[in-house]
Design a protein around this motif. Sequence first.
Motif, PDB file in Angstrom:
ATOM      1  N   ASN A   1      -7.165  12.511   2.535  1.00  0.00           N
ATOM      2  CA  ASN A   1      -7.468  11.487   3.643  1.00  0.00           C
ATOM      3  C   ASN A   1      -8.335  10.673   3.096  1.00  0.00           C
ATOM      4  O   ASN A   1      -8.354   9.176   3.431  1.00  0.00           O
ATOM      5  CB  ASN A   1      -8.154  12.128   4.708  1.00  0.00           C
ATOM      6  N   ASN A   2      -9.382  11.009   2.313  1.00  0.00           N
ATOM      7  CA  ASN A   2     -10.372  10.054   1.862  1.00  0.00           C
ATOM      8  C   ASN A   2     -10.102   9.394   0.419  1.00  0.00           C
ATOM      9  O   ASN A   2      -9.871   9.915  -0.333  1.00  0.00           O
ATOM     10  CB  ASN A   2     -11.772  10.926   1.602  1.00  0.00           C
ATOM     11  N   MET A   3     -10.036   8.020   0.560  1.00  0.00           N
ATOM     12  CA  MET A   3     -10.000   7.222  -0.578  1.00  0.00           C
ATOM     13  C   MET A   3     -10.808   6.090  -0.868  1.00  0.00           C
ATOM     14  O   MET A   3     -11.426   5.736   0.157  1.00  0.00           O
ATOM     15  CB  MET A   3      -8.513   6.456  -0.780  1.00  0.00           C
ATOM     16  N   PHE A   4     -11.188   6.058  -2.251  1.00  0.00           N
ATOM     17  CA  PHE A   4     -12.252   4.850  -2.566  1.00  0.00           C
ATOM     18  C   PHE A   4     -11.893   3.908  -3.459  1.00  0.00           C
ATOM     19  O   PHE A   4     -11.124   4.322  -4.185  1.00  0.00           O
ATOM     20  CB  PHE A   4     -13.435   5.816  -2.901  1.00  0.00           C
ATOM     21  N   TRP A   5     -12.457   2.929  -3.467  1.00  0.00           N
ATOM     22  CA  TRP A   5     -12.306   1.771  -4.533  1.00  0.00           C
ATOM     23  C   TRP A   5     -13.710   1.550  -5.165  1.00  0.00           C
ATOM     24  O   TRP A   5     -14.654   1.179  -4.182  1.00  0.00           O
ATOM     25  CB  TRP A   5     -11.753   0.604  -4.230  1.00  0.00           C
ATOM     26  N   TYR A   6     -13.880   1.460  -6.396  1.00  0.00           N
ATOM     27  CA  TYR A   6     -15.209   1.208  -6.895  1.00  0.00           C
ATOM     28  C   TYR A   6     -15.100   0.379  -8.058  1.00  0.00           C
ATOM     29  O   TYR A   6     -13.691   0.183  -8.639  1.00  0.00           O
ATOM     30  CB  TYR A   6     -15.739   2.634  -7.815  1.00  0.00           C
ATOM     31  N   ARG A   7     -16.108  -0.393  -8.347  1.00  0.00           N
ATOM     32  CA  ARG A   7     -16.025  -1.217  -9.607  1.00  0.00           C
ATOM     33  C   ARG A   7     -17.024  -0.791 -10.636  1.00  0.00           C
ATOM     34  O   ARG A   7     -18.038  -0.355 -10.242  1.00  0.00           O
ATOM     35  CB  ARG A   7     -16.318  -2.804  -9.390  1.00  0.00           C
TER      36      ARG A   7
ATOM     37  N   GLY B   1      -8.002   3.498 -13.987  1.00  0.00           N
ATOM     38  CA  GLY B   1      -8.767   2.389 -13.981  1.00  0.00           C
ATOM     39  C   GLY B   1      -7.974   1.174 -14.386  1.00  0.00           C
ATOM     40  O   GLY B   1      -6.930   1.129 -14.915  1.00  0.00           O
ATOM     41  N   SER B   2      -8.191   0.096 -13.577  1.00  0.00           N
ATOM     42  CA  SER B   2      -7.533  -1.345 -13.577  1.00  0.00           C
ATOM     43  C   SER B   2      -8.369  -2.322 -14.050  1.00  0.00           C
ATOM     44  O   SER B   2      -9.499  -2.711 -13.605  1.00  0.00           O
ATOM     45  CB  SER B   2      -6.918  -1.778 -12.426  1.00  0.00           C
ATOM     46  N   ARG B   3      -8.432  -2.844 -15.475  1.00  0.00           N
ATOM     47  CA  ARG B   3      -9.257  -3.900 -16.006  1.00  0.00           C
ATOM     48  C   ARG B   3      -8.771  -5.221 -15.486  1.00  0.00           C
ATOM     49  O   ARG B   3      -7.615  -5.588 -15.959  1.00  0.00           O
ATOM     50  CB  ARG B   3      -9.267  -3.863 -17.618  1.00  0.00           C
ATOM     51  N   LEU B   4      -9.629  -5.964 -14.701  1.00  0.00           N
ATOM     52  CA  LEU B   4      -9.310  -7.200 -14.138  1.00  0.00           C
ATOM     53  C   LEU B   4     -10.155  -8.248 -14.978  1.00  0.00           C
ATOM     54  O   LEU B   4     -11.322  -8.212 -15.035  1.00  0.00           O
ATOM     55  CB  LEU B   4      -9.486  -7.414 -12.936  1.00  0.00           C
ATOM     56  N   THR B   5      -9.532  -9.359 -15.362  1.00  0.00           N
ATOM     57  CA  THR B   5     -10.188 -10.571 -16.007  1.00  0.00           C
ATOM     58  C   THR B   5     -10.066 -11.792 -15.386  1.00  0.00           C
ATOM     59  O   THR B   5      -8.926 -12.121 -14.937  1.00  0.00           O
ATOM     60  CB  THR B   5      -9.690 -10.626 -17.523  1.00  0.00           C
TER      61      THR B   5
ATOM     62  N   ALA C   1     -12.635 -14.533  -8.213  1.00  0.00           N
ATOM     63  CA  ALA C   1     -13.773 -15.273  -9.126  1.00  0.00           C
ATOM     64  C   ALA C   1     -14.197 -14.702 -10.051  1.00  0.00           C
ATOM     65  O   ALA C   1     -13.984 -13.513 -10.274  1.00  0.00           O
ATOM     66  CB  ALA C   1     -15.113 -15.538  -7.760  1.00  0.00           C
ATOM     67  N   SER C   2     -14.739 -15.283 -10.994  1.00  0.00           N
ATOM     68  CA  SER C   2     -15.179 -15.000 -12.424  1.00  0.00           C
ATOM     69  C   SER C   2     -16.040 -13.622 -12.210  1.00  0.00           C
ATOM     70  O   SER C   2     -16.052 -12.694 -12.843  1.00  0.00           O
ATOM     71  CB  SER C   2     -15.696 -15.844 -13.239  1.00  0.00           C
ATOM     72  N   SER C   3     -16.961 -13.653 -11.267  1.00  0.00           N
ATOM     73  CA  SER C   3     -17.897 -12.517 -11.042  1.00  0.00           C
ATOM     74  C   SER C   3     -17.076 -11.022 -10.600  1.00  0.00           C
ATOM     75  O   SER C   3     -17.708 -10.127 -10.662  1.00  0.00           O
ATOM     76  CB  SER C   3     -18.740 -12.745  -9.833  1.00  0.00           C
ATOM     77  N   GLN C   4     -15.636 -11.203 -10.258  1.00  0.00           N
ATOM     78  CA  GLN C   4     -14.818 -10.273  -9.956  1.00  0.00           C
ATOM     79  C   GLN C   4     -14.316  -9.548 -11.177  1.00  0.00           C
ATOM     80  O   GLN C   4     -13.603  -8.497 -11.398  1.00  0.00           O
ATOM     81  CB  GLN C   4     -14.056 -10.253  -8.819  1.00  0.00           C
ATOM     82  N   THR C   5     -14.688  -9.985 -12.483  1.00  0.00           N
ATOM     83  CA  THR C   5     -14.300  -9.315 -13.725  1.00  0.00           C
ATOM     84  C   THR C   5     -14.885  -8.153 -13.687  1.00  0.00           C
ATOM     85  O   THR C   5     -16.044  -8.059 -13.850  1.00  0.00           O
ATOM     86  CB  THR C   5     -14.418 -10.284 -14.794  1.00  0.00           C
ATOM     87  N   SER C   6     -13.905  -7.147 -13.999  1.00  0.00           N
ATOM     88  CA  SER C   6     -14.794  -5.881 -13.956  1.00  0.00           C
ATOM     89  C   SER C   6     -13.395  -4.887 -14.188  1.00  0.00           C
ATOM     90  O   SER C   6     -12.311  -5.353 -14.405  1.00  0.00           O
ATOM     91  CB  SER C   6     -15.344  -5.542 -12.530  1.00  0.00           C
ATOM     92  N   VAL C   7     -13.932  -3.418 -14.350  1.00  0.00           N
ATOM     93  CA  VAL C   7     -12.845  -2.424 -14.254  1.00  0.00           C
ATOM     94  C   VAL C   7     -13.105  -1.577 -12.815  1.00  0.00           C
ATOM     95  O   VAL C   7     -13.999  -1.351 -12.463  1.00  0.00           O
ATOM     96  CB  VAL C   7     -13.217  -1.407 -15.518  1.00  0.00           C
TER      97      VAL C   7
END
Lengths: 109, 112
Positions: free
Chosen positions: B30-36, B106-110, B82-88
């Motif tokens: 039931n529990n799911m999470f998103w982290y950067r 993991g998903s690497r976003l640039t 936004a560029s500040s959202q570049t992260s894994v």
Amino acid sequence: AQRVTQPEKLLSVFKGAPVELKCNYSYSGSPELFWYVQYSRQRLQLLLRHISRESIKGFTADLNKGETSFHLKKPFAQEEDSAMYYCALMSGSARQLTFGSGTQLTVLP
Amino acid sequence: DAEITQSPRHKITETGRQVTLACHQTWNHNNMFWYRQDLGHGLRLIHYSYGVQDTNKGEVSDGYSVSRSNTEDLPLTLESAASSQTSVYFCASRETATGELFFGEGSRLTVL
């Protein structure tokens, strides 16, 4: 608010030497603490949790409520222990997990 | 075997574009999470869900949204990247009994 502090961003030790990764927390309630590990090119995974009092891969961690610490220790480090280690605190009725900033451990040959 | 998968694993996009990162788990958690994950900040919680139709903001939710229409999926959307959202970005689901989190790869976003 809860907080987890890992004071060392980087830690290097030689193979066979003892290693201690520090973790301090701030939380007014009864904490549940975990250590997660991320080996190179692998997923984050649970290493151990304080409630089970187990030793995994030679690592142990004792919850010290007086010092609000949950340091991770291993008496003889191995090269395969090189990884990023995260301390995490689960708190509140929502059981949210708060992570520290992580410690990159390098075990030198 | 039950698992949790993320897609895409790598994404390059431009500022202002909408991006969606997918997360799918087969544990029936039931529990799911998103982290950067960012250097010096560790893992920071973006959004989380405790069940279908339930979504909650985490520590760094600005600029992100999630939806939970079924147990298996929790897509993360960046409405205007936004560029500040570049992260894994890491998705995780949690086993209720033990509290253990199971992470995706993991998903690497640039964002350029």
